[in-house]
Design a protein around this motif. Structure first.
Motif, mmCIF file in Angstrom:
data_model
loop_
_atom_site.group_PDB
_atom_site.id
_atom_site.type_symbol
_atom_site.label_atom_id
_atom_site.label_comp_id
_atom_site.label_asym_id
_atom_site.label_seq_id
_atom_site.Cartn_x
_atom_site.Cartn_y
_atom_site.Cartn_z
ATOM 1 N N ALA A 198 0.979 -1.272 -0.017
ATOM 2 C CA ALA A 198 0.131 -0.078 -0.169
ATOM 3 C C ALA A 198 0.877 1.176 -0.058
ATOM 4 N N ILE A 199 0.586 2.137 -0.904
ATOM 5 C CA ILE A 199 1.395 3.302 -1.033
ATOM 6 C C ILE A 199 0.784 4.421 -0.486
ATOM 7 N N LEU A 200 1.272 5.109 0.600
ATOM 8 C CA LEU A 200 0.725 6.117 1.212
ATOM 9 C C LEU A 200 1.413 7.618 0.453
ATOM 10 N N ASP A 201 0.707 8.501 -0.215
ATOM 11 C CA ASP A 201 1.475 9.593 -0.784
ATOM 12 C C ASP A 201 0.984 10.500 0.056
ATOM 13 N N VAL B 238 4.182 1.870 1.852
ATOM 14 C CA VAL B 238 5.484 2.532 0.997
ATOM 15 C C VAL B 238 5.046 4.118 1.317
ATOM 16 N N LEU B 239 5.835 4.777 1.727
ATOM 17 C CA LEU B 239 5.312 6.285 2.276
ATOM 18 C C LEU B 239 6.091 7.234 1.024
ATOM 19 N N THR B 240 5.247 7.895 0.374
ATOM 20 C CA THR B 240 5.865 8.767 -0.693
ATOM 21 C C THR B 240 5.696 10.169 -0.323
ATOM 22 N N GLY B 241 6.504 11.118 -1.229
ATOM 23 C CA GLY B 241 6.171 12.494 -0.971
ATOM 24 C C GLY B 241 6.694 13.225 0.225
ATOM 25 N N ILE B 242 7.746 12.648 0.841
ATOM 26 C CA ILE B 242 8.213 13.164 2.326
ATOM 27 C C ILE B 242 8.874 14.406 1.618
ATOM 28 N N ARG B 243 8.498 15.756 2.188
ATOM 29 C CA ARG B 243 9.220 16.721 1.929
ATOM 30 C C ARG B 243 10.354 17.000 3.339
ATOM 31 N N PRO B 244 11.323 17.747 3.013
ATOM 32 C CA PRO B 244 12.303 17.878 4.169
ATOM 33 C C PRO B 244 11.838 18.156 5.317
ATOM 34 N N GLU B 245 10.549 19.290 5.731
ATOM 35 C CA GLU B 245 10.329 19.482 7.102
ATOM 36 C C GLU B 245 9.284 18.235 7.383
ATOM 37 N N GLU C 232 9.807 4.866 15.325
ATOM 38 C CA GLU C 232 10.317 3.773 14.818
ATOM 39 C C GLU C 232 9.663 3.667 13.516
ATOM 40 N N LEU C 233 10.474 3.397 12.709
ATOM 41 C CA LEU C 233 9.878 3.463 10.875
ATOM 42 C C LEU C 233 10.102 2.170 10.389
ATOM 43 N N ASP C 234 10.491 1.244 11.312
ATOM 44 C CA ASP C 234 10.799 -0.144 10.871
ATOM 45 C C ASP C 234 9.563 -0.462 9.981
ATOM 46 N N GLY C 235 9.895 -1.277 9.031
ATOM 47 C CA GLY C 235 8.715 -1.795 7.990
ATOM 48 C C GLY C 235 8.063 -0.788 7.099
ATOM 49 N N LEU C 236 8.509 0.525 7.122
ATOM 50 C CA LEU C 236 8.032 1.576 6.411
ATOM 51 C C LEU C 236 9.223 2.232 5.528
ATOM 52 N N VAL C 237 8.558 1.639 4.082
ATOM 53 C CA VAL C 237 9.656 2.196 3.072
ATOM 54 C C VAL C 237 9.252 3.521 2.694
ATOM 55 N N GLY D 196 8.008 5.615 -5.731
ATOM 56 C CA GLY D 196 7.013 4.697 -4.871
ATOM 57 C C GLY D 196 6.450 3.556 -5.488
ATOM 58 N N ILE D 197 5.772 3.962 -6.756
ATOM 59 C CA ILE D 197 5.255 3.071 -7.663
ATOM 60 C C ILE D 197 5.946 2.081 -8.342
ATOM 61 N N ALA D 198 7.351 2.733 -8.759
ATOM 62 C CA ALA D 198 8.299 1.812 -9.390
ATOM 63 C C ALA D 198 9.153 0.814 -8.270
ATOM 64 N N TYR D 199 9.028 1.208 -7.060
ATOM 65 C CA TYR D 199 9.269 0.414 -6.098
ATOM 66 C C TYR D 199 8.421 -0.711 -5.755
#
Length: 312
Positions: A240-243, A273-280, A291-296, A304-307
């Motif tokens: 599941a991709i969370l954008d 899969v977490l996508t769209g993370i901005r620097p802030e 803890e971000l274990d298991g979170l790509v 993210g889609i390619a992954y």
């Protein structure tokens, strides 16, 4: 002196005057009697018309769908029309005449009747407002628009209590149905809005994408989690991709929600899969020490889609 000029002539003239006066008097009396007769005829005709009007008014009152009733000043019922008797469960006028005004109300309402309504009627001549009647057989409470007023005679003296009362049950049912429909529309709109705000889009048999836009508060984070878990379970998705490209702000509540979603998805045997993370946003996540274990994490939705397509 001739015979015509003697005393007899004077008597004849006197008799003639008396006769004329008598005739005039009789004519006057006859005229008065005729006027009296004409007046009686007119009064009788008006009385007949008045009786017809009264009968018509009574028929009109009895055909009214409103409760129309009359009681004496002591509260003894004298008249209640057919609609009123049906409203409160009275079978006849004989039964009606054995009732008191107080018997038309629920016992819990009597205190208000005696402390507020009746004093207001005696002081101002009328009380009008929404109230309740009681069906005397079933005990059913009947919501009504109640108008109680003093009936007065020609000398403006109070002679009784009169009422015109409207049954509000039909109107209340319409209002309740309208409110039910309005609540249903609001519920459907809320569900639709929730679905639009947390869409789950399948891009393959094993991959789904949830793009988030705008503000994510605690309620919406809960919707995200529910929609995500339900979609993964139904579609048997592996990833599941969370954008969050369109999320305006990520605070601790949002960050915690994302991490909880990742953990819950892992329990179903899938991956987030977490996508769209901005620097802030990245700074927020690090600063919270989550803890971000298991979170790509990927920078863009495309990566993210390619992954996901390569892993599934």
């Amino acid at each position: 002196m001739s015979p015509q000029e003697g005393p007899t002539a004077g008597v004849d003239e006197s008799s003639s005057d008396a006769l004329r006066q008598r005739i005039a008097e009789l004519e006057r009396q006859v005229g008065e009697q005729q006027r009296t007769i004409d007046g009686l005829r007119e009064a009788n005709a008006w009385s007949l018309v008045s009786q017809d009007v009264q009968q018509s008014l009574l028929r009109l009152i009895d055909c009214s769908t409103d409760f129309i009733g009359f009681a004496d000043m002591e509260g003894h019922a004298l008249y209640v029309n057919a609609a009123g008797r049906e409203m409160v469960g009275l079978s006849s006028m004989e039964e009606t005449r054995r009732t008191l005004v107080q018997s038309y109300f629920d016992p819990v309402d009597l205190a208000y009747v005696e402390s507020t309504i009746l004093p207001e009627v005696m002081r101002t001549g009328q009380w009008t407002g929404e109230f309740r009647f009681r069906h005397m057989v079933t005990g059913t409470i009947v919501p009504v628009h109640y108008s109680l007023f003093l009936a007065r005679n020609a000398k403006n003296e109070p002679i009784g209590l009169a009422t015109i009362t409207r049954d509000l049950r039909s109107m209340k049912r319409v209002e309740e149905e309208r409110q039910r429909l309005q609540d249903e529309v609001i519920r459907i709109q809320a569900v639709t809005l929730a679905e639009l705000s947390t869409p789950l889009i399948p891009i393959s048999e094993r991959v789904v994408v949830m793009p988030l836009i705008g503000q994510v508060d605690e309620t919406r984070a809960k919707q995200v989690l529910e929609t995500l878990l339900d979609g993964i379970s139904k579609r048997r998705a592996a990833i599941a991709i969370l954008d969050v490209t369109g999320v305006s702000m990520v605070d601790s509540a949002v960050a915690n929600g994302l991490v909880q979603a990742a953990r819950a998805v892992r329990l179903l045997g899938a991956q987030v899969v977490l996508t769209g993370i901005r620097p802030e946003v990245a700074g927020t996540l690090v600063g919270l020490g989550l803890e971000l274990d298991g979170l790509v994490v990927r920078g863009t939705l495309q990566s993210g889609i390619a992954y996901a397509m390569g892993s599934s």
